[in-house]
Design a protein around this motif. Structure first.
Motif, PDB file in Angstrom:
ATOM      1  N   HIS A   7      24.286   1.661  54.836  1.00  0.00           N
ATOM      2  CA  HIS A   7      23.104   2.354  54.355  1.00  0.00           C
ATOM      3  C   HIS A   7      22.416   3.167  55.436  1.00  0.00           C
ATOM      4  O   HIS A   7      21.374   3.740  55.182  1.00  0.00           O
ATOM      5  CB  HIS A   7      22.101   1.356  53.748  1.00  0.00           C
ATOM      6  N   GLY A   8      22.943   3.196  56.644  1.00  0.00           N
ATOM      7  CA  GLY A   8      22.321   3.948  57.718  1.00  0.00           C
ATOM      8  C   GLY A   8      21.262   3.143  58.423  1.00  0.00           C
ATOM      9  O   GLY A   8      21.435   2.728  59.540  1.00  0.00           O
ATOM     10  N   TYR A   9      20.173   2.841  57.730  1.00  0.00           N
ATOM     11  CA  TYR A   9      19.123   2.054  58.345  1.00  0.00           C
ATOM     12  C   TYR A   9      18.305   1.353  57.294  1.00  0.00           C
ATOM     13  O   TYR A   9      18.201   1.794  56.174  1.00  0.00           O
ATOM     14  CB  TYR A   9      18.211   2.907  59.232  1.00  0.00           C
ATOM     15  N   MET A  10      17.741   0.241  57.709  1.00  0.00           N
ATOM     16  CA  MET A  10      16.828  -0.515  56.856  1.00  0.00           C
ATOM     17  C   MET A  10      15.454  -0.457  57.501  1.00  0.00           C
ATOM     18  O   MET A  10      15.350  -0.616  58.697  1.00  0.00           O
ATOM     19  CB  MET A  10      17.264  -1.975  56.740  1.00  0.00           C
ATOM     20  N   TYR A  11      14.425  -0.213  56.727  1.00  0.00           N
ATOM     21  CA  TYR A  11      13.105  -0.066  57.297  1.00  0.00           C
ATOM     22  C   TYR A  11      12.041  -0.765  56.472  1.00  0.00           C
ATOM     23  O   TYR A  11      10.879  -0.477  56.556  1.00  0.00           O
ATOM     24  CB  TYR A  11      12.742   1.402  57.469  1.00  0.00           C
ATOM     25  N   HIS A  12      12.435  -1.700  55.645  1.00  0.00           N
ATOM     26  CA  HIS A  12      11.464  -2.401  54.813  1.00  0.00           C
ATOM     27  C   HIS A  12      10.770  -3.463  55.641  1.00  0.00           C
ATOM     28  O   HIS A  12      11.404  -4.278  56.291  1.00  0.00           O
ATOM     29  CB  HIS A  12      12.136  -3.049  53.605  1.00  0.00           C
ATOM     30  N   ILE A  64      19.396   4.694  64.534  1.00  0.00           N
ATOM     31  CA  ILE A  64      20.522   5.494  65.033  1.00  0.00           C
ATOM     32  C   ILE A  64      21.702   4.589  65.352  1.00  0.00           C
ATOM     33  O   ILE A  64      22.840   4.888  64.981  1.00  0.00           O
ATOM     34  CB  ILE A  64      20.085   6.318  66.265  1.00  0.00           C
ATOM     35  N   ASN A  65      21.441   3.469  66.026  1.00  0.00           N
ATOM     36  CA  ASN A  65      22.506   2.527  66.373  1.00  0.00           C
ATOM     37  C   ASN A  65      23.167   1.948  65.130  1.00  0.00           C
ATOM     38  O   ASN A  65      24.381   1.793  65.074  1.00  0.00           O
ATOM     39  CB  ASN A  65      21.973   1.397  67.260  1.00  0.00           C
ATOM     40  N   ALA A  66      22.365   1.607  64.136  1.00  0.00           N
ATOM     41  CA  ALA A  66      22.911   1.051  62.892  1.00  0.00           C
ATOM     42  C   ALA A  66      23.831   2.061  62.213  1.00  0.00           C
ATOM     43  O   ALA A  66      24.906   1.707  61.729  1.00  0.00           O
ATOM     44  CB  ALA A  66      21.784   0.637  61.958  1.00  0.00           C
ATOM     45  N   LYS A  67      23.411   3.301  62.212  1.00  0.00           N
ATOM     46  CA  LYS A  67      24.216   4.347  61.580  1.00  0.00           C
ATOM     47  C   LYS A  67      25.517   4.567  62.354  1.00  0.00           C
ATOM     48  O   LYS A  67      26.580   4.707  61.769  1.00  0.00           O
ATOM     49  CB  LYS A  67      23.416   5.644  61.495  1.00  0.00           C
ATOM     50  N   GLN A  68      25.444   4.563  63.687  1.00  0.00           N
ATOM     51  CA  GLN A  68      26.636   4.756  64.517  1.00  0.00           C
ATOM     52  C   GLN A  68      27.607   3.584  64.410  1.00  0.00           C
ATOM     53  O   GLN A  68      28.808   3.764  64.548  1.00  0.00           O
ATOM     54  CB  GLN A  68      26.242   4.960  65.982  1.00  0.00           C
ATOM     55  N   ASN A  69      27.077   2.401  64.178  1.00  0.00           N
ATOM     56  CA  ASN A  69      27.925   1.213  64.062  1.00  0.00           C
ATOM     57  C   ASN A  69      28.492   1.036  62.663  1.00  0.00           C
ATOM     58  O   ASN A  69      29.019  -0.021  62.337  1.00  0.00           O
ATOM     59  CB  ASN A  69      27.149  -0.044  64.481  1.00  0.00           C
ATOM     60  N   GLY A  70      28.320   2.051  61.829  1.00  0.00           N
ATOM     61  CA  GLY A  70      28.935   2.020  60.510  1.00  0.00           C
ATOM     62  C   GLY A  70      28.167   1.265  59.457  1.00  0.00           C
ATOM     63  O   GLY A  70      28.727   0.862  58.458  1.00  0.00           O
TER      64      GLY A  70
END
Length: 153
Positions: A147-152, A138-144
């Motif tokens: 890609h929204g988020y990385m989860y690898h 959520i923070n990554a997405k809000q900070n622009g």
């Protein structure tokens, strides 16, 4: 020491469920598509997670899977241990060590290294929750983040 696809994909699937918590049951097909995991393989992983009480299944046309607990109550260690078994660099420090497996177990000086290594890994895996990952996304997405988020993993 290397995690197999079971552990890596299992964490990604559980992360996906945490991200979509509140949206109702999530079909496996949706998770598989978003996470780029074979649906057949994902079925096997989710079956183990369900058996161990980490996810619940809902049958029917609008069925799918839900986390059985809040994301803050499920650690990455919970998921990894279900799918990979005990995390230990060598058998003699495994949670399921067999008696008599090593005749030097009581006198082994290097065992201390393996114990500390296992304890450090356990500490990291047991302190990070799905909620931590969800908040990070959520923070990554809000900070622009592009890609929204990385989860690898």
């Amino acid at each position: 020491m290397k995690l197999s696809t079971k552990g890596r994909y299992g964490v990604r699937a559980m992360f996906d469920l945490a991200l979509h918590q509140g949206d109702g049951p999530t079909p496996l097909r949706s998770i598989a598509e978003r996470q780029n995991i074979s649906e057949h393989y994902l079925e096997q992983l989710i079956a183990n997670l369900r058996k161990e009480g980490l996810v619940n299944s809902v049958r029917g046309a609008h069925g799918g899977y839900l986390l059985s607990k809040l994301p803050a109550e499920i650690t990455i260690g919970d998921i990894i241990k279900v799918l990979e078994g005990p995390i230990a660099p060598v058998d003699c420090v495994s949670d399921k060590v067999e008696e008599g497996k090593c005749e030097n177990i009581t006198d082994c000086v290097v065992r201390m290294i393996w114990e500390r290594m296992k304890d450090s890994i356990d500490e990291v895996l047991d302190e990070i929750t799905l909620e931590d990952l969800r908040q990070e996304a959520i923070n990554a997405k809000q900070n622009g983040s592009q890609h929204g988020y990385m989860y690898h993993i």
